[in-house]
Design a protein around this motif. Structure first.
Motif, mmCIF file in Angstrom:
data_model
loop_
_atom_site.group_PDB
_atom_site.id
_atom_site.type_symbol
_atom_site.label_atom_id
_atom_site.label_comp_id
_atom_site.label_asym_id
_atom_site.label_seq_id
_atom_site.Cartn_x
_atom_site.Cartn_y
_atom_site.Cartn_z
ATOM 1 N N ARG A 1 -6.370 13.520 -0.659
ATOM 2 C CA ARG A 1 -6.814 12.112 -0.664
ATOM 3 C C ARG A 1 -5.645 11.184 -0.331
ATOM 4 O O ARG A 1 -5.783 10.237 0.443
ATOM 5 C CB ARG A 1 -7.385 11.766 -2.051
ATOM 6 N N LEU A 2 -4.468 11.478 -0.907
ATOM 7 C CA LEU A 2 -3.298 10.642 -0.631
ATOM 8 C C LEU A 2 -2.896 10.747 0.840
ATOM 9 O O LEU A 2 -2.482 9.748 1.461
ATOM 10 C CB LEU A 2 -2.136 11.036 -1.555
ATOM 11 N N ALA A 3 -3.075 11.915 1.415
ATOM 12 C CA ALA A 3 -2.772 12.080 2.850
ATOM 13 C C ALA A 3 -3.743 11.269 3.706
ATOM 14 O O ALA A 3 -3.351 10.630 4.696
ATOM 15 C CB ALA A 3 -2.845 13.564 3.222
ATOM 16 N N GLU A 4 -5.013 11.274 3.312
ATOM 17 C CA GLU A 4 -6.009 10.480 4.051
ATOM 18 C C GLU A 4 -5.663 8.991 3.995
ATOM 19 O O GLU A 4 -5.718 8.285 5.006
ATOM 20 C CB GLU A 4 -7.399 10.653 3.416
ATOM 21 N N GLU B 1 -1.315 3.947 8.236
ATOM 22 C CA GLU B 1 -0.662 3.985 9.559
ATOM 23 C C GLU B 1 -1.565 3.403 10.640
ATOM 24 O O GLU B 1 -1.094 2.741 11.571
ATOM 25 C CB GLU B 1 -0.259 5.422 9.918
ATOM 26 N N LEU B 2 -2.871 3.658 10.540
ATOM 27 C CA LEU B 2 -3.809 3.080 11.513
ATOM 28 C C LEU B 2 -3.810 1.559 11.425
ATOM 29 O O LEU B 2 -3.812 0.860 12.450
ATOM 30 C CB LEU B 2 -5.228 3.618 11.271
ATOM 31 N N LEU B 3 -3.800 1.051 10.180
ATOM 32 C CA LEU B 3 -3.746 -0.402 10.000
ATOM 33 C C LEU B 3 -2.450 -0.956 10.584
ATOM 34 O O LEU B 3 -2.446 -1.975 11.271
ATOM 35 C CB LEU B 3 -3.865 -0.760 8.506
ATOM 36 N N ARG B 4 -1.347 -0.259 10.329
ATOM 37 C CA ARG B 4 -0.053 -0.702 10.856
ATOM 38 C C ARG B 4 -0.094 -0.806 12.392
ATOM 39 O O ARG B 4 0.364 -1.785 12.974
ATOM 40 C CB ARG B 4 1.055 0.267 10.438
ATOM 41 N N SER B 5 -0.678 0.182 13.032
ATOM 42 C CA SER B 5 -0.751 0.158 14.498
ATOM 43 C C SER B 5 -1.553 -1.037 14.995
ATOM 44 O O SER B 5 -1.171 -1.702 15.965
ATOM 45 C CB SER B 5 -1.402 1.452 15.022
ATOM 46 N N LEU B 6 -2.661 -1.320 14.315
ATOM 47 C CA LEU B 6 -3.493 -2.457 14.709
ATOM 48 C C LEU B 6 -2.724 -3.769 14.528
ATOM 49 O O LEU B 6 -2.741 -4.635 15.415
ATOM 50 C CB LEU B 6 -4.783 -2.455 13.862
ATOM 51 N N LEU C 1 0.835 -1.205 0.000
ATOM 52 C CA LEU C 1 0.000 0.000 0.000
ATOM 53 C C LEU C 1 0.868 1.253 0.000
ATOM 54 O O LEU C 1 0.593 2.223 -0.715
ATOM 55 C CB LEU C 1 -0.955 -0.017 1.199
ATOM 56 N N GLU C 2 1.931 1.213 0.803
ATOM 57 C CA GLU C 2 2.859 2.365 0.827
ATOM 58 C C GLU C 2 3.477 2.584 -0.547
ATOM 59 O O GLU C 2 3.610 3.726 -1.003
ATOM 60 C CB GLU C 2 3.981 2.084 1.826
ATOM 61 N N ASN C 3 3.859 1.477 -1.200
ATOM 62 C CA ASN C 3 4.473 1.596 -2.531
ATOM 63 C C ASN C 3 3.498 2.209 -3.539
ATOM 64 O O ASN C 3 3.892 3.027 -4.368
ATOM 65 C CB ASN C 3 4.928 0.221 -3.038
ATOM 66 N N VAL C 4 2.233 1.780 -3.456
ATOM 67 C CA VAL C 4 1.235 2.319 -4.389
ATOM 68 C C VAL C 4 1.076 3.822 -4.162
ATOM 69 O O VAL C 4 1.045 4.610 -5.121
ATOM 70 C CB VAL C 4 -0.115 1.578 -4.236
ATOM 71 N N ILE C 5 1.013 4.238 -2.908
ATOM 72 C CA ILE C 5 0.887 5.682 -2.625
ATOM 73 C C ILE C 5 2.110 6.426 -3.164
ATOM 74 O O ILE C 5 1.993 7.445 -3.846
ATOM 75 C CB ILE C 5 0.713 5.942 -1.108
ATOM 76 N N GLN C 6 3.318 5.895 -2.868
ATOM 77 C CA GLN C 6 4.542 6.601 -3.293
ATOM 78 C C GLN C 6 4.617 6.701 -4.815
ATOM 79 O O GLN C 6 4.943 7.767 -5.361
ATOM 80 C CB GLN C 6 5.787 5.900 -2.732
#
Ligand SMILES: Cc1cc2nc3c(=O)[nH]c(=O)nc-3n(C[C@H](O)[C@H](O)[C@H](O)COP(=O)(O)OP(=O)(O)OC[C@H]3O[C@@H](n4cnc5c(N)ncnc54)[C@H](O)[C@@H]3O)c2cc1C
Length: 299
Positions: free
Chosen positions: A195-198, A204-209, A165-170
């Motif tokens: 939108r990209l910031a959201e 990051e929320l998923l990562r924390s979970l 997901l991070e790669n797709v955003i970057q």
């Protein structure tokens, strides 16, 4: 190596099973697959029909499996089958099944919209004889072992998607920064960079979970609820994020040449495989004690 198939023998298998099946699998010399789903039983694992009936020193296996990842090339299967007539959560067992045995038929390679680098097979069993010593752990514990395996698989699935997901955003940032419409980079439109910031915030929320669930798992706690939440969120976020990012690529997003379209197709599976979103919701509801109690059938 297929970690989904290896988990039960690692945790519950005899030393002999570990030597025979796990050692060559971990060495990369053989391929394993996991045989749980059937044509008539995917979400409802308790409803599988494949039978393994004890006859002398063997189990005789009849039935069939569906959607088996690596099923066309696997050397052995970790098979879930009914070994008795008892209640559906206590009549199942896991067995190591060599795939080259007589009576194992790979019926077809399924044509999929994504995950095209791995094969997915439908397989039938006709009087396949497997030595009783290939039983994993205790007879009748297969359903329980399988649910434990799913817990690990679901956590892994949620953890595995984070980097994608991070790669797709970057890549979307990089592309929209250099691509101009109306004399300015697409990225400069607030609808795009907001939108990209959201989406980055959601990742990051998923990562924390995921991190919290994994930390609890390492401490030996029951993480069924957190793992189900992480899998649910991972599937839904992946659909939302890849759809939004693909849009910002315009026509390029609709080609097979960019990462975003591949992640869009491949990881649509996340909301279906290893238990659909709805199955995750049911598990979470069970832990929240909000599932309606089923009424016994009146005859
Ligand atoms: C590419 C791929 C690889 C796979 N690899 C493997 C593998 O290696 N080994 C293996 O054993 N299985 C594998 N599977 C099977 C996978 O786990 C199942 O597809 C999944 O569990 C869903 O089962 P099903 O397809 O039979 O859908 P069904 O059980 O028919 O469900 C269809 C849909 O109905 C809805 N639904 C179901 N139950 C409920 C409910 N209680 N409440 C509300 N809605 C509901 C959901 O939206 C669900 O997606 C794979 C599947 C795919 C597509």
């Amino acid at each position: 190596m297929c970690s989904t198939a290896s988990f039960p023998p690692v945790r519950f298998g005899s030393d002999e099973l570990k030597q025979q099946f796990l050692v060559p699998t971990i060495a990369g010399d053989v391929v394993a697959c996991l045989g749980v789903s059937e044509p008539e039983a995917g979400s409802d694992v308790s409803g599988i029909k494949t039978k393994a009936i004890r006859k002398g020193d063997d189990y005789v296996i009849n039935g069939g499996k569906m959607w088996i990842t690596s099923g066309c090339q696997a050397d052995w299967m970790c098979l879930l089958a009914n070994t008795s007539e008892g209640p559906p959560h206590k009549n199942k067992s896991l067995l190591c099944l060599p795939m080259k045995l007589s009576g194992v038929h790979v019926a077809k390679k399924i044509d999929k919209i994504g995950m095209r680098s791995s094969d997915t097979a439908q397989i039938f069993f006709e009087d396949v004889r497997v030595p009783c010593k290939y039983l994993i752990g205790e007879e009748g514990m297969g359903f329980t072992y399988q649910m434990l395996q799913f817990q690990e698989e679901r956590l892994w699935a949620a953890a595995n998607i984070l980097a994608q997901l991070e790669n797709v955003i970057q890549e979307t940032i990089d592309y929209t920064r250099q691509r101009k419409t109306f004399q300015q980079p697409i990225l400069y439109n607030q609808t795009v960079h907001f939108r990209l910031a959201e989406l980055a915030t959601e990742v990051e929320l998923l990562r924390s979970l995921v991190y919290r669930a994994v930390a609890s798992y390492i401490q030996g706690k029951d993480v069924t609820k957190l793992a189900s939440m992480a899998k649910l969120k991972a599937g839904r976020l992946t659909r939302e994020l890849t759809d939004s990012c693909l849009q910002f690529w315009g026509g390029m997003g609709f080609t097979n040449e960019v990462l975003v379209s591949r992640v869009y197709r491949d990881f649509r599976l996340l909301s279906i495989g290893a238990g659909s979103d709805e199955v995750m919701l049911s598990i979470i509801c069970k832990y929240m004690d909000t599932l309606p109690k089923r009424q016994p059938h009146k005859s």
